[in-house]
Write a protein that holds these residues in place. Structure first.
Motif, PDB file in Angstrom:
ATOM      1  N   ILE A 105     -56.677  -4.886 -34.352  1.00 33.49           N
ATOM      2  CA  ILE A 105     -58.275  -5.073 -33.834  1.00 33.49           C
ATOM      3  C   ILE A 105     -58.767  -6.336 -34.374  1.00 33.49           C
ATOM      4  O   ILE A 105     -59.466  -7.234 -34.011  1.00 33.49           O
ATOM      5  CB  ILE A 105     -60.019  -3.965 -33.628  1.00 33.49           C
ATOM      6  CG1 ILE A 105     -58.537  -3.221 -33.133  1.00 33.49           C
ATOM      7  CG2 ILE A 105     -60.673  -3.891 -33.513  1.00 33.49           C
ATOM      8  CD1 ILE A 105     -58.619  -2.433 -31.605  1.00 33.49           C
ATOM      9  N   LYS A 107     -57.190  -9.055 -36.000  1.00 33.26           N
ATOM     10  CA  LYS A 107     -56.491  -9.792 -35.414  1.00 33.26           C
ATOM     11  C   LYS A 107     -56.879 -10.362 -34.148  1.00 33.26           C
ATOM     12  O   LYS A 107     -57.565 -11.559 -33.566  1.00 33.26           O
ATOM     13  CB  LYS A 107     -55.157  -9.775 -35.248  1.00 33.26           C
ATOM     14  CG  LYS A 107     -54.906  -9.155 -36.693  1.00 33.26           C
ATOM     15  CD  LYS A 107     -54.571 -10.614 -36.853  1.00 33.26           C
ATOM     16  CE  LYS A 107     -53.523 -10.613 -38.427  1.00 33.26           C
ATOM     17  NZ  LYS A 107     -53.859 -11.633 -38.886  1.00 33.26           N
ATOM     18  N   ILE A 108     -57.648  -9.420 -33.400  1.00 32.94           N
ATOM     19  CA  ILE A 108     -57.765  -9.181 -31.927  1.00 32.94           C
ATOM     20  C   ILE A 108     -59.295 -10.299 -31.960  1.00 32.94           C
ATOM     21  O   ILE A 108     -59.846 -11.377 -31.377  1.00 32.94           O
ATOM     22  CB  ILE A 108     -58.155  -8.637 -31.003  1.00 32.94           C
ATOM     23  CG1 ILE A 108     -57.006  -7.728 -30.005  1.00 32.94           C
ATOM     24  CG2 ILE A 108     -58.773  -8.489 -29.583  1.00 32.94           C
ATOM     25  CD1 ILE A 108     -56.873  -6.317 -30.168  1.00 32.94           C
ATOM     26  N   TYR A 112     -60.587 -14.303 -30.752  1.00 30.78           N
ATOM     27  CA  TYR A 112     -62.074 -15.001 -29.874  1.00 30.78           C
ATOM     28  C   TYR A 112     -62.699 -15.598 -30.617  1.00 30.78           C
ATOM     29  O   TYR A 112     -62.963 -16.297 -30.309  1.00 30.78           O
ATOM     30  CB  TYR A 112     -62.396 -13.100 -30.007  1.00 30.78           C
ATOM     31  CG  TYR A 112     -63.664 -13.725 -28.929  1.00 30.78           C
ATOM     32  CD1 TYR A 112     -63.039 -13.183 -27.702  1.00 30.78           C
ATOM     33  CD2 TYR A 112     -64.615 -13.009 -29.502  1.00 30.78           C
ATOM     34  CE1 TYR A 112     -64.459 -13.260 -26.561  1.00 30.78           C
ATOM     35  CE2 TYR A 112     -66.143 -13.443 -28.414  1.00 30.78           C
ATOM     36  CZ  TYR A 112     -65.450 -13.413 -27.254  1.00 30.78           C
ATOM     37  OH  TYR A 112     -66.508 -13.338 -26.291  1.00 30.78           O
TER      38      TYR A 112
END
Length: 131
Positions: A105, A107-108, A112
């Protein structure tokens, strides 16, 4: 008592590898430019001409040495060590569960934020070009 090792049946090895590759005799024949009957004859032969063996190996995606040293026992050992069956007879692949050492999460969110920053930079450049 003398024990002699039985020579490898190269044709049978070719047949087994071809079957493992889910390739029909016709496909192998076409790949090396011979007839299906020729492949059948080769697979029934104990020995195979070295040049022909090289062509077949290339078509099967292996080396000639793999064909020469192919062992069904080794394949069965690999399968037995890789798969396990449950009580219902369903094969289950023995694999270790991948546990990343980072939070996916995070990394996401990081990706973003980088994407958002790139878009902001692009907008600034477009505004400068517009003026």
């Amino acid at each position: 008592m003398e024990t002699t090792t039985k020579p490898k049946h190269i044709g049978r090895n070719i047949s087994r590898i071809r079957e493992l590759r889910q390739m029909k005799q016709e496909a192998l024949a076409q790949a090396i430019g011979v007839s299906q009957q020729t492949i059948s004859t080769i697979e029934n032969s104990e020995t195979v001409d070295e040049d022909k063996l090289q062509q077949i190996a290339e078509a099967l995606g292996v080396t000639a040495e793999v064909i020469k040293n192919f062992s069904e026992d080794a394949v069965l050992n690999i399968i037995n060590n890789t798969f396990n069956t449950n009580d219902n007879g369903i094969a289950i692949l023995k694999t270790e569960i991948y546990q990343p050492n980072f939070n996916p999460i995070d990394k996401i969110v990081e990706l973003y934020e980088r994407l958002l920053e790139a878009e902001k930079e692009k907008n600034v450049l477009l505004e400068q070009l517009k003026k």
